[in-house]
Design an enzyme around this catalytic site. Sequence first.
Site, PDB file in Angstrom:
ATOM      1  CG  ASP A 149      -1.753   1.241   1.697  1.00 54.33           C
ATOM      2  OD1 ASP A 149      -2.886   1.075   1.085  1.00 54.33           O
ATOM      3  OD2 ASP A 149      -1.194   1.746   2.191  1.00 54.33           O
ATOM      4  CB  ALA A 177      -3.214   1.882  -1.954  1.00 57.16           C
ATOM      5  CG  ASP A 178      -3.648  -2.935   1.143  1.00 55.05           C
ATOM      6  OD1 ASP A 178      -2.537  -2.911   0.333  1.00 55.05           O
ATOM      7  OD2 ASP A 178      -2.934  -2.440   1.875  1.00 55.05           O
ATOM      8  CG  LEU A 179      -8.605  -0.836   2.891  1.00 57.81           C
ATOM      9  CD1 LEU A 179      -9.427   0.124   3.788  1.00 57.81           C
ATOM     10  CD2 LEU A 179      -9.132  -2.136   2.656  1.00 57.81           C
ATOM     11  N   GLY A 182      -8.910  -3.541  -3.614  1.00 56.99           N
ATOM     12  CA  GLY A 182      -9.953  -4.581  -3.249  1.00 56.99           C
ATOM     13  C   GLY A 182     -10.843  -4.647  -4.334  1.00 56.99           C
TER      14      GLY A 182
END
Length: 404
Positions: A149, A177-179, A182
Amino acid sequence: MLPDQPQTQPFRLLNGVRVLDLTTSIAAPYATMLLGDLGAEVVKVERPGAGDDARAWGPPFLEGESLWYLSVNRNKASVTLDFASDEGREVLYRLVSVADVVVTNLVPRVQAKLKVDHASLKAVRPDLIFVSLTGFGLSGARSTKSAYDLIAEGYSGVMDITGEAESPPQKVGTPAADLLAGMDAVIGALAALYDRARTRQGHVVDISMVESMTRFLTPRIVTYLGSGEVPRRTGARDSVIAIYQAFQTADDPITLGLGNNGLWRRFWEAVGVPGVGLEERFANNSDRHAQRAEIVDKIQSILRGQGREHWLALFDRAGIPAGPINRVDEIAHDPELFERGFLFKMMRDGLSIPQVGLGIQVDGAPSTPRTPPPELGQHTDQILSEWCGLDADQLQSLRAKGVV
């Protein structure tokens, strides 16, 4: 104290869809959890003995389990399988043959090395929806690079415009960025499933964390491309709308958004100085933008005269957009979020596991999760029996060899 999980029915919008989760960390496991929340059957394939990298992320831990892991892994079954070995890969391919969606966050070269790239898996299931979520995508000069992230946020530009003007660049306070990546993976998977229902064709969904995070900056990037003006850090202030920022009250800070001329005038009426709202030199946003410093000083001097709750109640009555700047502990005890079934606890063998809900209501109700985050390998025998038809002797043989 958290309420129990919502007493509603689990969503079954994706009932019958099987998802094989070959991922670790946060971004891709978040994607597969969302698919599970929507009703898909999700099987998480983990390394024997170690499992998902996030299982080791802590402290803090909840009775020895990583809370980071527990935050993104409900509604999944856990299977331990070493698919780097030939025997393990054969079992994996049997799982793939009955799966609708496979999600991986391995970089392309490792996908190919382990023979879990799209070409290899398509040979097993021709109409497979193959979802790859990596730092930089499946193509391009950077596709071989690994990323987390933090790296994606740096590439995206979001760190450069986050924080106070005089401060260094700041990471967003959650793994944004991860979420976001996703969620993009879920959008892509759902669209691909919808198209496959019409065409019977599989698809490759290629998600780049950097691109997901950069798309989050769309208004800033387009503004620069059209004007040549480089956005700068402005803290809790919007660079265009005047006034749209945080202010300090006599006790706690609040946010205040005066996004149009009507709100501008109503604000000054509400605080008892209606004449300011009618001044010609503040007639429109461009005028107010040019004189922002003077306006901010005026507002700040007024708001320091009373506490947060006074102003929020006043602005609520006047229909002026404003709100608190909550700490995480305040959010975690928000009765409105409890009532809507968004924050809750799940029980697993006497362990109370805190959860943040899907945040989507369908037909007037939130979904209740079917199962809590699994222990490592908790469902290995069940899934390999149900999905692959392996019997007890075959499972024992695989276990003796360290494959599962």
